[in-house]
Design an enzyme around this catalytic site. Sequence first.
Site, short mmCIF file in Angstrom:
data_model
loop_
_atom_site.label_atom_id
_atom_site.label_comp_id
_atom_site.label_asym_id
_atom_site.label_seq_id
_atom_site.Cartn_x
_atom_site.Cartn_y
_atom_site.Cartn_z
N GLU A 37 1.07 -1.01 0.06
CA GLU A 37 0.02 -0.12 0.20
C GLU A 37 0.90 1.11 -0.01
OE1 GLU A 37 -3.41 -0.54 3.13
OE2 GLU A 37 -2.01 -1.89 3.74
N ARG A 263 5.69 -13.21 9.69
CA ARG A 263 6.22 -11.63 9.46
C ARG A 263 7.51 -11.68 10.09
NH1 ARG A 263 3.00 -7.26 9.89
NH2 ARG A 263 4.63 -5.99 10.59
N LYS A 273 4.45 0.55 9.66
CA LYS A 273 4.33 1.62 9.06
C LYS A 273 3.62 2.68 10.00
CE LYS A 273 3.05 0.26 4.77
NZ LYS A 273 2.43 0.21 3.51
P1 ATP Z 1 2.81 -2.43 8.37
O1 ATP Z 1 2.42 -3.96 8.93
O2 ATP Z 1 4.10 -2.23 8.47
O3 ATP Z 1 2.00 -1.52 8.59
P2 ATP Z 1 1.37 -3.28 6.10
O4 ATP Z 1 1.57 -4.90 5.99
O5 ATP Z 1 0.31 -2.59 6.36
O6 ATP Z 1 2.68 -2.56 6.84
P3 ATP Z 1 1.67 -3.32 3.04
O7 ATP Z 1 2.18 -2.10 2.39
O8 ATP Z 1 0.32 -3.68 3.11
O9 ATP Z 1 2.21 -2.77 4.59
O10 ATP Z 1 2.68 -4.80 2.81
C1 ATP Z 1 2.90 -5.23 1.72
C2 ATP Z 1 3.38 -6.67 1.96
O11 ATP Z 1 4.30 -6.80 2.84
C3 ATP Z 1 2.10 -7.39 2.46
O12 ATP Z 1 1.98 -8.51 1.81
C4 ATP Z 1 2.47 -7.64 3.87
O13 ATP Z 1 2.03 -9.02 4.20
C5 ATP Z 1 4.17 -7.66 3.75
N1 ATP Z 1 4.60 -7.51 5.26
C6 ATP Z 1 4.37 -6.32 5.77
N2 ATP Z 1 5.18 -6.30 6.82
C7 ATP Z 1 5.88 -7.31 6.98
C8 ATP Z 1 6.68 -8.12 7.88
N3 ATP Z 1 6.99 -7.45 9.01
N4 ATP Z 1 7.41 -9.21 7.58
C9 ATP Z 1 7.09 -9.73 6.39
N5 ATP Z 1 6.28 -9.45 5.39
C10 ATP Z 1 5.66 -8.00 5.63
MG MG Z 2 -1.03 -3.91 4.73
#
Ligand code: ATP
Ligand code: MG
Length: 557
Positions: A37, A263, A273
């Site tokens: 995102e 994760r 984020k």
């Molecule tokens: P955050 O949890 O930091 O707010 P998010 O998951 O909302 O991040 P996205 O931009 O939606 O951020 O993430 C894109 C991809 O990265 C998704 O498929 C998510 O599952 C993966 N992702 C996010 N954080 C992690 C992590 N700590 N380890 C592995 N993959 C991750």
């Molecule tokens: Mg997300």
Amino acid sequence: MAEAEAPSVKDDFIRSVIRDDLASGRTQTVVTRFPPEPNGYLHIGHAKSICLNFGVAGEFGGRCNLRFDDTNPAKEEQAFIDGIQEDVRWLGFDWGRNLHYASDYFEQLYLWAEHLILAGDAYVCDLSADDMRLYRGTLTEPGRESPGRVRPVGENLDLFRRMRAGEFPEGALTLRARIDMASGNMNLRDPALYRIKHAVHPRTGDAWKIYPTYDYAHGQSDAIEGVTHSLCTLEFADHRPLYEWLLARLPAPAAPRQYEFARLNLTHTVLSKRVLTRLVAEGHVDGWDDPRMPTIRGLRRRGVPAAALKDFIGRLAIARSDSTVEMAMLDHSVREYLNEHAERRMAVLRPLKVTIRNWPEGKVEMLEAQNHPGRPELGTRMVPFSGALWIEQDDFMEDPPKKFFRLGPGREVRLRFAYFITCEAVVKDASGKAVELICAYDPLTRGGDSPDGRKVKGTIHWVSAAHAVQADALLLEPLFLSESPAAATGDPLDDLNSASVEQLAGCQLEPALADATADAPVQFERMGYFVRDNRGGPGFIRTIGLRDGWAKAQAKA
Ligand code: ATP
Ligand code: MG
């Protein structure tokens, strides 16, 4: 806490699923995607997902799309879209022509929403956001049905079309899936599919007055792209039944299967984020690329090479249960990589003046210095030596204890690549602080060896004063004090380390460092790995110190 090292031929439950699917013919070509995102820059947790998605696509001869899940215009920015692409490229991955946006599918997603309405699978709801929350129930109590749930199909369709036309204020109506308000899975309690938002979208401008929810757009976008293996983190496991419910009711061209992996969590930092956005917005750090940030751009600015980051990610298990990895494990990958690849230089961070009393007035000698002790192919450079030098303040003690092998009154040390010197006198300022050492050099020890077999225990680095390049240096400590920053109060920002930056001015560097670049960290001998700040200016940032606590702990274990 540390995860086991992965074997060098990559194998994990996801790769084994893919191998089986290819063998059985269920999958012809593997298609994955990394779906950020664009509401912030990427962090090292995202790097795990990037390496997995691009990694398996590469290993199995498939492709990996970069797709922006840009469904929330209120929080998304073009700068994030551009920055994310730059970061993925910097990590060394290439999506080729496979760059996509959920917003490219807005029309299709809209048509599919009408399809759901016509089938009686979606309805327009007039509950306010607060009421919707109340009606939702709890984990132990079923939810209540929205009055809109019994609205006739024709009315739903009419209202939904008028939502699109912008006839209603923000928040007035939503489109919801008609599933089950008593479901044990909260995600199935008639989740919202569309919301009214009068926001300007970075790509579609003001063309849309309604936006699909993440959950509605995400699975359908995967299907439109023909994603075969939709890889995501564990928190989406509870969303899978919703994705499957929707796919079963839509004329989608493909049915991706979702697999969830743990994760990445790291000690001493926060991979969220939302929290990283707060750090930037509240001014606790100097932007998303602050070298203390666990963002890709922060790590990059700090001098962490992409190869070292990928080495670290490659050692992580792709598992189905959550765990936390020690920051020391990342540090270890960084040190190991830099130890092998970084050229050595001499730099004095906290200078103390040394005058060589018996050095011929005005003479400058060029001495040969190795660029890397273990890699002769990296060659040598010539370093100027003269009668006025800088050494590290810490390399002198007025009244040294026995085990101190550096300089003290009457003591002899080796100057790296140069000569033995002996300290004969100490010049002090009014406060009694040593400000200059008067030393004598032994002309027979050129290159650092004594022909009479005389041994010195200490070797210290130095820089010729007349030839030195001046610079600032940033020394960094972790941004958070404790291992799990949110543990104590729930708010990781309560755990901020107020002394995480030390800025040194007036460091004295050997002349070759004038050519140092922001993408090639060097080792300042004995002081750590440093890189020129990519923001410009005369600054260097310490990527990491030389001591590896993690390797030691591993050796003991
Ligand atoms: P955050 O949890 O930091 O707010 P998010 O998951 O909302 O991040 P996205 O931009 O939606 O951020 O993430 C894109 C991809 O990265 C998704 O498929 C998510 O599952 C993966 N992702 C996010 N954080 C992690 C992590 N700590 N380890 C592995 N993959 C991750
Ligand atoms: Mg997300």
